[in-house]
Design an enzyme around this catalytic site. Structure first.
Site, mmCIF file in Angstrom:
data_model
loop_
_atom_site.group_PDB
_atom_site.id
_atom_site.type_symbol
_atom_site.label_atom_id
_atom_site.label_comp_id
_atom_site.label_asym_id
_atom_site.label_seq_id
_atom_site.Cartn_x
_atom_site.Cartn_y
_atom_site.Cartn_z
ATOM 1 N N GLN A 62 -1.623 90.500 10.046
ATOM 2 C CA GLN A 62 -2.544 91.029 11.054
ATOM 3 C C GLN A 62 -3.986 90.640 10.735
ATOM 4 O O GLN A 62 -4.790 90.382 11.642
ATOM 5 C CB GLN A 62 -2.403 92.557 11.109
ATOM 6 C CG GLN A 62 -3.050 93.208 12.307
ATOM 7 C CD GLN A 62 -2.185 93.149 13.565
ATOM 8 O OE1 GLN A 62 -0.996 93.388 13.499
ATOM 9 N NE2 GLN A 62 -2.790 92.826 14.684
ATOM 10 N N LYS B 104 -4.404 87.152 11.909
ATOM 11 C CA LYS B 104 -4.228 87.123 13.367
ATOM 12 C C LYS B 104 -5.493 87.632 14.058
ATOM 13 O O LYS B 104 -6.007 87.019 14.985
ATOM 14 C CB LYS B 104 -3.043 88.007 13.740
ATOM 15 C CG LYS B 104 -2.753 88.069 15.227
ATOM 16 C CD LYS B 104 -1.743 89.159 15.558
ATOM 17 C CE LYS B 104 -0.488 89.007 14.712
ATOM 18 N NZ LYS B 104 0.597 89.890 15.151
ATOM 19 N N LYS C 237 -1.949 98.047 9.389
ATOM 20 C CA LYS C 237 -0.625 98.258 9.995
ATOM 21 C C LYS C 237 -0.071 99.573 9.490
ATOM 22 O O LYS C 237 -0.461 100.031 8.403
ATOM 23 C CB LYS C 237 0.323 97.118 9.603
ATOM 24 C CG LYS C 237 1.542 96.996 10.488
ATOM 25 C CD LYS C 237 1.273 96.233 11.775
ATOM 26 C CE LYS C 237 2.414 96.377 12.765
ATOM 27 N NZ LYS C 237 2.231 95.527 13.941
ATOM 28 N N ASP D 207 3.924 99.339 18.286
ATOM 29 C CA ASP D 207 4.704 98.205 17.754
ATOM 30 C C ASP D 207 6.167 98.566 18.025
ATOM 31 O O ASP D 207 6.437 99.400 18.913
ATOM 32 C CB ASP D 207 4.434 98.011 16.253
ATOM 33 C CG ASP D 207 5.008 96.714 15.703
ATOM 34 O OD1 ASP D 207 4.469 95.639 16.015
ATOM 35 O OD2 ASP D 207 6.017 96.748 14.965
ATOM 36 N N ASN E 278 9.123 95.406 24.695
ATOM 37 C CA ASN E 278 7.843 95.133 25.348
ATOM 38 C C ASN E 278 7.497 93.644 25.364
ATOM 39 O O ASN E 278 7.211 93.071 26.419
ATOM 40 C CB ASN E 278 6.743 95.948 24.642
ATOM 41 C CG ASN E 278 5.366 95.582 25.124
ATOM 42 O OD1 ASN E 278 4.747 94.673 24.589
ATOM 43 N ND2 ASN E 278 4.883 96.251 26.159
HETATM 44 P P1 NDP Z 1 10.137 97.016 21.072
HETATM 45 O O1 NDP Z 1 10.540 98.159 20.242
HETATM 46 O O2 NDP Z 1 9.593 97.248 22.429
HETATM 47 O O3 NDP Z 1 11.374 95.998 21.238
HETATM 48 C C1 NDP Z 1 12.029 95.446 20.146
HETATM 49 C C2 NDP Z 1 13.227 94.687 20.674
HETATM 50 O O4 NDP Z 1 13.816 93.934 19.619
HETATM 51 C C3 NDP Z 1 14.320 95.594 21.213
HETATM 52 O O5 NDP Z 1 14.958 94.945 22.292
HETATM 53 C C4 NDP Z 1 15.276 95.712 20.029
HETATM 54 O O6 NDP Z 1 16.604 96.002 20.396
HETATM 55 C C5 NDP Z 1 15.180 94.312 19.467
HETATM 56 N N1 NDP Z 1 15.544 94.277 18.045
HETATM 57 C C6 NDP Z 1 15.045 95.036 17.045
HETATM 58 N N2 NDP Z 1 15.634 94.716 15.873
HETATM 59 C C7 NDP Z 1 16.504 93.725 16.171
HETATM 60 C C8 NDP Z 1 17.405 92.951 15.398
HETATM 61 N N3 NDP Z 1 17.529 93.165 14.091
HETATM 62 N N4 NDP Z 1 18.126 92.004 16.030
HETATM 63 C C9 NDP Z 1 17.997 91.801 17.365
HETATM 64 N N5 NDP Z 1 17.160 92.498 18.146
HETATM 65 C C10 NDP Z 1 16.438 93.450 17.551
HETATM 66 O O7 NDP Z 1 9.116 96.179 20.172
HETATM 67 P P2 NDP Z 1 8.016 95.130 20.634
HETATM 68 O O8 NDP Z 1 8.527 94.319 21.756
HETATM 69 O O9 NDP Z 1 6.736 95.851 20.769
HETATM 70 O O10 NDP Z 1 7.873 94.238 19.317
HETATM 71 C C11 NDP Z 1 8.729 93.117 19.058
HETATM 72 C C12 NDP Z 1 8.103 92.234 17.995
HETATM 73 O O11 NDP Z 1 6.824 91.800 18.445
HETATM 74 C C13 NDP Z 1 7.856 92.897 16.636
HETATM 75 O O12 NDP Z 1 7.998 91.918 15.624
HETATM 76 C C14 NDP Z 1 6.397 93.307 16.720
HETATM 77 O O13 NDP Z 1 5.798 93.449 15.442
HETATM 78 C C15 NDP Z 1 5.827 92.114 17.473
HETATM 79 N N6 NDP Z 1 4.558 92.359 18.137
HETATM 80 C C16 NDP Z 1 4.434 93.345 19.091
HETATM 81 C C17 NDP Z 1 3.240 93.530 19.724
HETATM 82 C C18 NDP Z 1 3.085 94.499 20.853
HETATM 83 O O14 NDP Z 1 2.027 94.479 21.501
HETATM 84 N N7 NDP Z 1 4.061 95.327 21.153
HETATM 85 C C19 NDP Z 1 2.032 92.759 19.340
HETATM 86 C C20 NDP Z 1 2.299 91.696 18.395
HETATM 87 C C21 NDP Z 1 3.506 91.543 17.806
HETATM 88 P P3 NDP Z 1 17.143 97.504 20.499
HETATM 89 O O15 NDP Z 1 16.819 97.940 21.898
HETATM 90 O O16 NDP Z 1 18.576 97.364 20.219
HETATM 91 O O17 NDP Z 1 16.410 98.295 19.454
#
Ligand code: NDP
Length: 445
Positions: free
Chosen positions: A110, A113, A125, A165, A239
Site C-alpha cells: 500500500q 501504491k 492496512k 477490503d 467489489n
Molecule cells: P470482496 O470481499 O468484495 O470480494 C472478494 C472475492 O474474492 C469474493 O468473490 C470471494 O469469494 C473471492 N475469494 C476470496 N478468497 C478466494 C479464494 N481463496 N479463491 C477464490 N476466490 C476467493 O473483496 P474485494 O473485491 O474488495 O477485494 C478483492 C481483492 O482486491 C483483494 O485482494 C483486495 O485486497 C483487493 N483490493 C480491493 C480494493 C477495494 O477497493 N475493494 C482496493 C484495492 C485492492 P467468496 O464470495 O466465496 O468469499
C-alpha cells in the site's frame, strides 16, 4: 553481498514465518537493485531497513457476543507502515486467513501504491480473522462496534484513514464509522468508502474495478487496440471483480468467466452482471445460484478446475493473494492470453509472474493496477476536507486521469531503467522514488 541482498537476508531472518510479507518484500527489493545498489546514499541512510519495518504495528483483542449469547474473541491488527508522504491510508480486511504476515504485506504494498497515485497518502492496512460469512446483520454490527472500540484511538483524519477490503463493504464501513463517531463525538472524514448520504464519494464503489480496466485500456491504446471484441476472464465476484467486469463490458469486451472461493462460472454468451450483482452483492449467495438462473452457464467446483483454464485474451485476477499459480500462467499463455492485470493484491505468485513476463505477456502489478480504489478514497478525503461533493462524472474523469498518470509513471520508469514493458519493475521503482526522497528529506526518523 549487495545492500539489497543483505536486506533480503535480514527480512528472511527477522520475519521468518511471514511468507506473504517475505514474498512482497523480496519482489520489491529485487526491482530496486537498479537504483539502490548504484548509490551509497540509501545504505548510508539505512533507507531499506526503515522502508521494510512498519512505523507501528498494533494488535488487539476483539470480544463480541453472537445471537445465541456465546462470547467470541477475534484478533485485530492495524499496521501503520509509512507516513513519509501523508497520513496512513489503507483498507480493513475481515477474513479468517488474516494474520500479521498478510496485514504487513498489504501495508507494505500500500505504501508504494499510494505513492504511485500522486496523492499525499502514506501506507497502512488493517484487519481481523473474523469471517462475516453466515453471520447475522446484528452479529456483524456488534463485531464492527467492538473492533472500532479499540481501533478508534489509533486513527484520525490527519493520522490514519481506513477503508474497506475483502469482507468489508459499505455495510461494515457504516457500522465502524457509526461507532467511531459515537466515541469521539466528531463527524470527520476518518474513513473512506462511506455511504453517499454521510460523506462518501460517488464512484468509490466502482473505482478499483474501473481503474483496473482504465489502466489496461491505457496500455491497449499504445498498441492501437482496445477492449472491444476481447474475451475477458476475471477471478472473484466481489467489489473489484464485478466493477471490472462492468467497465470491460461497457468498452465492448465479453466477460466469459468469474469465480468465488468455491468454484467458477463459464458463460460464453457473457456474464449477466444484473444476476451476478444480485447473487453476490445483494443476496450474498454462492455462485452456483448464478448457474441456476442461466442454464447455458457452466459451473465448476474449485476442486475440479481453475477459472484460468478458460481461454481468453485478458485475465484479471480480482479475488485474493496467491490465486494465480505457475500452472495457471502456463495455461493462460498456451491458450493465447496476452494481458494479465491484477485487481487483487499480489494474486500472482512470483514464479507465475516471472513466467508471464518471460513469455511476452503485458503484466500489470496490483500496486499500480488496483490503485483506483485508494485514489478515489483520496478524492473522497479532498471532498470531505472542503465539504463539497463532486458528481460521478467528475470523480470518474479524475480517476481516469490518475490511472493514465500511473501508467505513464511505470512505463517511463521501466524504459528509463532499461526494462521497457516490465511494469513490475516500473511500478516498484516509480513508487519507491517518491517515498525514498521524502524519507531522505525528513532525516532518520
Ligand atoms: P470482496 O470481499 O468484495 O470480494 C472478494 C472475492 O474474492 C469474493 O468473490 C470471494 O469469494 C473471492 N475469494 C476470496 N478468497 C478466494 C479464494 N481463496 N479463491 C477464490 N476466490 C476467493 O473483496 P474485494 O473485491 O474488495 O477485494 C478483492 C481483492 O482486491 C483483494 O485482494 C483486495 O485486497 C483487493 N483490493 C480491493 C480494493 C477495494 O477497493 N475493494 C482496493 C484495492 C485492492 P467468496 O464470495 O466465496 O468469499
Amino acid at each position: 553481498m549487495s545492500y539489497v541482498d543483505n536486506i533480503i537476508a535480514l527480512v528472511e531472518k527477522k520475519d521468518a514465518g511471514q511468507p506473504e510479507f517475505i514474498q512482497a518484500a523480496k519482489e520489491v527489493l529485487d526491482s530496486l537493485r537498479i537504483i539502490v545498489d548504484q548509490d551509497s546514499i540509501y545504505e548510508k541512510a539505512g533507507l531499506l531497513e526503515r522502508l521494510i519495518e512498519p512505523e507501528r504495528m498494533i494488535a488487539f483483542r476483539i470480544p463480541w457476543v453472537d445471537d445465541a449469547g456465546k462470547v467470541h474473541v477475534n484478533r485485530g491488527f492495524r499496521v501503520q507502515y509509512n507516513s513519509a508522504i501523508g497520513p496512513y491510508k489503507g483498507g480493513i480486511r475481515f477474513h479468517p486467513s488474516v494474520n500479521q504476515s498478510i496485514i504487513k504485506f498489504l501495508g507494505f504494498e500500500q505504501t508504494l501504491k499510494n505513492s504511485l497515485t500522486g496523492l499525499p497518502m502514506g501506507g497502512g492496512k488493517g484487519g481481523c480473522d473474523f469471517d462475516p460469512k453466515g453471520k447475522s446483520e446484528n452479529e456483524v454490527m456488534r463485531f464492527c462496534q467492538s473492533f472500532m472500540t479499540e481501533l478508534y484511538r489509533h486513527i484520525g483524519p490527519d493520522t490514519d484513514v481506513p477503508a474497506g477490503d475483502i469482507g468489508v463493504g459499505a455495510r461494515e464501513v457504516g457500522f465502524m464509522y457509526g461507532q467511531y463517531k459515537r466515541i469521539v463525538n466528531n463527524f470527520t472524514g476518518v474513513f473512506t468508502g462511506k455511504g453517499l448520504t454521510w460523506g462518501g464519494s460517488l464512484g468509490r464503489t466502482e473505482a478499483t474495478g474501473y481503474g483496473l480496466v482504465y489502466i489496461v485500456d491505457e496500455y491497449l491504446k499504445t498498441i492501437s487496440d482496445g477492449f472491444k471484441g476481447k474475451k475477458v476472464v476475471i477471478s472473484g465476484s466481489g467489489n473489484v471483480a464485478i466493477f471490472a467486469a462492468q467497465k470491460a463490458q461497457s468498452l465492448g469486451a465479453t466477460v466469459i468467466g468469474m469465480s468465488d472461493s468455491n468454484g467458477f462460472i463459464c458463460h460464453k454468451e457473457g456474464i449477466n452482471l444484473d444476476t451476478m450483482k444480485d447473487v453476490k452483492l445483494v443476496k450474498r449467495e454462492r455462485l452456483t445460484k448464478y448457474a441456476e438462473v442461466h442454464k447455458d452457464a457452466v459451473y465448476t467446483e474449485a476442486s475440479k478446475g481453475r477459472v484460468w483454464d478458460i481461454a481468453c485474451d485478458i485475465a484479471l485476477p480480482c479475488a485474493t493473494q496467491n490465486e494465480l499459480f505457475i500452472d495457471d500462467a502456463k495455461n493462460l499463455v498456451k491458450n493465447g492470453c496476452k494481458i494479465v492485470g491484477e485487481g487483487a493484491n499480489m494474486p500472482t505468485t512470483m514464479d507465475a509472474t516471472e513466467y508471464l513476463l518471460g513469455n511476452g505477456i503485458a503484466f500489470f502489478p496490483g500496486k499500480a493496477a488496483n490503485a483506483g480504489g485508494v485514489s478515489t478514497s483520496g478524492l473522497e478525503m479532498s471532498q470531505n476536507s472542503t465539504r463539497l461533493s463532486w458528481s460521478f462524472d467528475e470523480v470518474d474523469a479524475k480517476l481516469k486521469n490518475i490511472m493514465a498518470g500511473i501508467f505513464k509513471s511505470m512505463d517511463s520508469a521501466a524504459k528509463e531503467y532499461g526494462k521497457p514493458g516490465n511494469f513490475v519493475l516500473g511500478a516498484n521503482v516509480a513508487g519507491f522514488k517518491k517515498v525514498a526522497k521524502a524519507m531522505l528529506d525528513q532525516g532518520v526518523i
